[in-house]
Design an enzyme around this catalytic site. Structure first.
Site, mmCIF file in Angstrom:
data_model
loop_
_atom_site.group_PDB
_atom_site.id
_atom_site.type_symbol
_atom_site.label_atom_id
_atom_site.label_comp_id
_atom_site.label_asym_id
_atom_site.label_seq_id
_atom_site.Cartn_x
_atom_site.Cartn_y
_atom_site.Cartn_z
ATOM 1 N N SER A 142 0.850 -1.195 0.000
ATOM 2 C CA SER A 142 0.000 0.000 0.000
ATOM 3 C C SER A 142 0.878 1.235 0.000
ATOM 4 O O SER A 142 2.053 1.185 0.394
ATOM 5 C CB SER A 142 -0.892 0.002 1.246
ATOM 6 O OG SER A 142 -1.649 1.191 1.337
ATOM 7 N N TYR A 156 -2.056 -1.054 10.211
ATOM 8 C CA TYR A 156 -2.074 -1.241 8.760
ATOM 9 C C TYR A 156 -0.789 -0.701 8.139
ATOM 10 O O TYR A 156 -0.157 -1.371 7.313
ATOM 11 C CB TYR A 156 -3.294 -0.525 8.181
ATOM 12 C CG TYR A 156 -3.529 -0.777 6.713
ATOM 13 C CD1 TYR A 156 -4.042 -1.992 6.271
ATOM 14 C CD2 TYR A 156 -3.266 0.217 5.764
ATOM 15 C CE1 TYR A 156 -4.275 -2.220 4.925
ATOM 16 C CE2 TYR A 156 -3.499 -0.005 4.420
ATOM 17 C CZ TYR A 156 -4.004 -1.223 3.997
ATOM 18 O OH TYR A 156 -4.224 -1.446 2.669
#
Length: 265
Positions: A142, A156
């Site tokens: 990401s 995350y």
């Protein structure tokens, strides 16, 4: 001839969202598929791809956090199709909370799925790729963690940044044995996970949260899962045969602007 004709791919997290978009794109490009997900609805996805596109696909209900289950899935893929050419390590979760209150169980879940799940998948498929003398692994990282970050996404960001390091290490370790390892760095796509995050971010008006994301993207919108699937298809195919260890950003230009208020309109 399509770019994935003759290729066999194992796709994790394939029941919905990005994983389903990747599966549909791989099917359109001619791949044979093993679709893995903890959600039993993955079985219906495999059936639909067979009915709609004639895709040869098997489905396995399993958790990427369980190495033995993933190993059995890799073995089943090889037994069903005779090879295992590509692994799309897509399964992932995102839990939101202020860092000072972040629950330990949510941190452990994030590490288990986002890091250990990719680790387990790579360890499970690489022996078959070594035997075949070729292979491609595409890891879903990401922009979060490695490039940008939002408040409340500490777990995350931690886990997705770790996948960049894993990608680069594996790319070096297996380059001489013709196994390529790359990762995608996605901004935001319209997926069930992002829709859930929008509800957590703005319970009164979650659609406003998604609209606000789009306003910060130069292209003015979120990605579709199929657009992300096209990147995975390219990195999995022989078209990217001289690319390994790369982080490919796919974010509509979201990480490009220095500010949102300066410059000409």
């Amino acid at each position: 001839m399509s770019k994935l004709d003759g290729k066999v791919a194992l796709i994790t997290g394939a029941a919905k969202g990005l994983g389903r978009g990747i599966a549909e794109t791989y099917a359109r490009h001619g791949a044979r598929l093993c679709l893995l997900d903890a959600d039993p609805s993955v079985e219906e996805v495999a059936k639909q791809l067979h009915v709609q596109r004639g895709t040869q696909a098997i489905s396995i209900v399993a958790s990427v956090t369980d190495k033995e289950q993933v190993r059995r899935a890799a073995k089943a893929t090889r037994e069903a199709f005779g090879s295992l050419d590509i692994a799309c390590c897509n399964a992932g979760i995102c839990r939101l909370a202020p860092f000072e209150d972040f629950p330990d169980e949510d941190l452990e879940a994030s590490i288990d799925v986002n890091i250990r799940g990719v680790w387990n998948t790579c360890q499970s498929v690489i022996p078959y790729m070594l035997e075949a003398g070729r292979g491609s692994i595409v890891i879903a990282s990401s922009v979060t963690g490695d490039i940008v970050a939002d408040a409340g996404e500490a777990a995350y960001a931690l886990t997705k940044a770790a996948l960049v390091g894993l990608t680069r290490c594996l790319a070096v370790e297996y380059a001489s044995r013709n196994i390529r390892v790359n990762c995608s760095q996605l901004g935001y796509a319209r997926t069930p996970m992002v829709e859930r995050m929008a509800v957590e971010s703005n319970p009164d008006d979650p659609e406003r949260a998604i609209d606000d994301i789009a306003t910060g993207v130069p292209m003015g919108r979120l990605a579709t899962p199929e657009e992300v699937g096209e990147l995975f298809a390219f990195l999995g195919s022989d078209e990217s045969s001289y690319i390994t260890g790369e982080r490919v950003v796919i974010d509509g230009g979201a990480t490009l602007p220095e500010t949102s208020s300066m410059g000409t309109s």
